[in-house]
Scaffold this motif. Structure first.
Motif, short mmCIF file in Angstrom:
data_model
loop_
_atom_site.label_atom_id
_atom_site.label_comp_id
_atom_site.label_asym_id
_atom_site.label_seq_id
_atom_site.Cartn_x
_atom_site.Cartn_y
_atom_site.Cartn_z
N ARG A 196 35.48 70.25 16.99
CA ARG A 196 36.08 71.15 15.99
C ARG A 196 37.05 70.38 15.08
O ARG A 196 37.05 70.58 13.87
CB ARG A 196 36.80 72.30 16.68
CG ARG A 196 35.80 73.39 17.08
CD ARG A 196 36.01 73.86 18.50
NE ARG A 196 35.09 74.92 18.83
CZ ARG A 196 33.92 74.73 19.41
NH1 ARG A 196 33.49 73.51 19.69
NH2 ARG A 196 33.13 75.74 19.71
N TYR A 250 36.86 81.03 11.53
CA TYR A 250 36.80 81.32 12.95
C TYR A 250 38.01 80.70 13.64
O TYR A 250 38.24 79.49 13.55
CB TYR A 250 35.50 80.81 13.57
CG TYR A 250 35.36 81.23 15.00
CD1 TYR A 250 35.03 82.54 15.31
CD2 TYR A 250 35.59 80.34 16.03
CE1 TYR A 250 34.94 82.95 16.63
CE2 TYR A 250 35.50 80.74 17.34
CZ TYR A 250 35.18 82.05 17.64
OH TYR A 250 35.10 82.46 18.94
N HIS A 273 39.31 79.55 16.84
CA HIS A 273 38.71 79.18 18.11
C HIS A 273 39.69 79.30 19.28
O HIS A 273 39.37 79.89 20.31
CB HIS A 273 38.15 77.76 18.04
CG HIS A 273 37.57 77.31 19.34
ND1 HIS A 273 36.39 77.80 19.82
CD2 HIS A 273 38.05 76.45 20.27
CE1 HIS A 273 36.15 77.25 21.00
NE2 HIS A 273 37.14 76.43 21.29
#
Length: 166
Positions: free
Chosen positions: A31, A86, A88
């Protein structure tokens, strides 16, 4: 956040989650590598020398609103046409809870997300954290698709899909 922060991030993750919900360094690194401008750490300059200076972290990235990624999964690419930001994972070292660290992390990441031009955000709330995320404008999606329901099962009992407008 930088790659060199990951060992300290993993320490905070272990403090925040204990034995459950731990994700691998490879998952978190993926990520950070794919979206470095939307991943953040809070540094605790007052931390004792024997403790890590990372007080908390926040991993976010562009994604698809209707398709949250499975827990502890390495991402190899971001979507070509993302439609949401998003969120996470956010975790704080216990010593910093209640000090406004979460608010500052979220505000910094939100500014970066808004610069991407995304108009929605999504996350999966775990461990009864819906109230925490509601403070940031998220609301539970009560009628999720079968695909999202299947992914939620991988996040543990009580996982809730939440969204908000940016």
């Amino acid at each position: 956040m930088r790659i060199g922060d990951l060992p300290h991030v993993l320490e905070v993750q272990a403090q925040a989650y204990g034995e459950v919900m731990l994700e691998s360094e490879a998952t978190l690194a993926s990520r950070l590598t794919l979206s470095p401008s939307t991943c953040w750490v809070a540094v605790d300059a007052q931390a004792p020398e024997h403790e890590a200076c990372v007080a908390g972290y926040l991993f976010t990235h562009p994604w698809h609103l209707a398709a949250p990624p499975p827990l502890d999964t390495v991402l190899h690419t971001l979507p070509e046409a993302p439609d949401c930001w998003y969120v996470h994972d956010m975790a704080l070292a216990p010593r910093t809870r209640g000090a406004g660290v979460a608010d500052r992390l979220y505000a910094a990441a939100l500014t970066a997300a808004q610069a991407l031009g995304l108009s929605a955000s999504a996350l999966v709330a775990v461990q009864r954290s819906q109230g925490f995320w509601a403070r940031f404008g998220y609301a539970a999606v009560l009628d999720v698709s079968p695909q999202i329901a299947a992914k939620l099962a991988g996040y543990g009992n009580g996982a809730v899909f939440m969204t908000r407008t940016l």
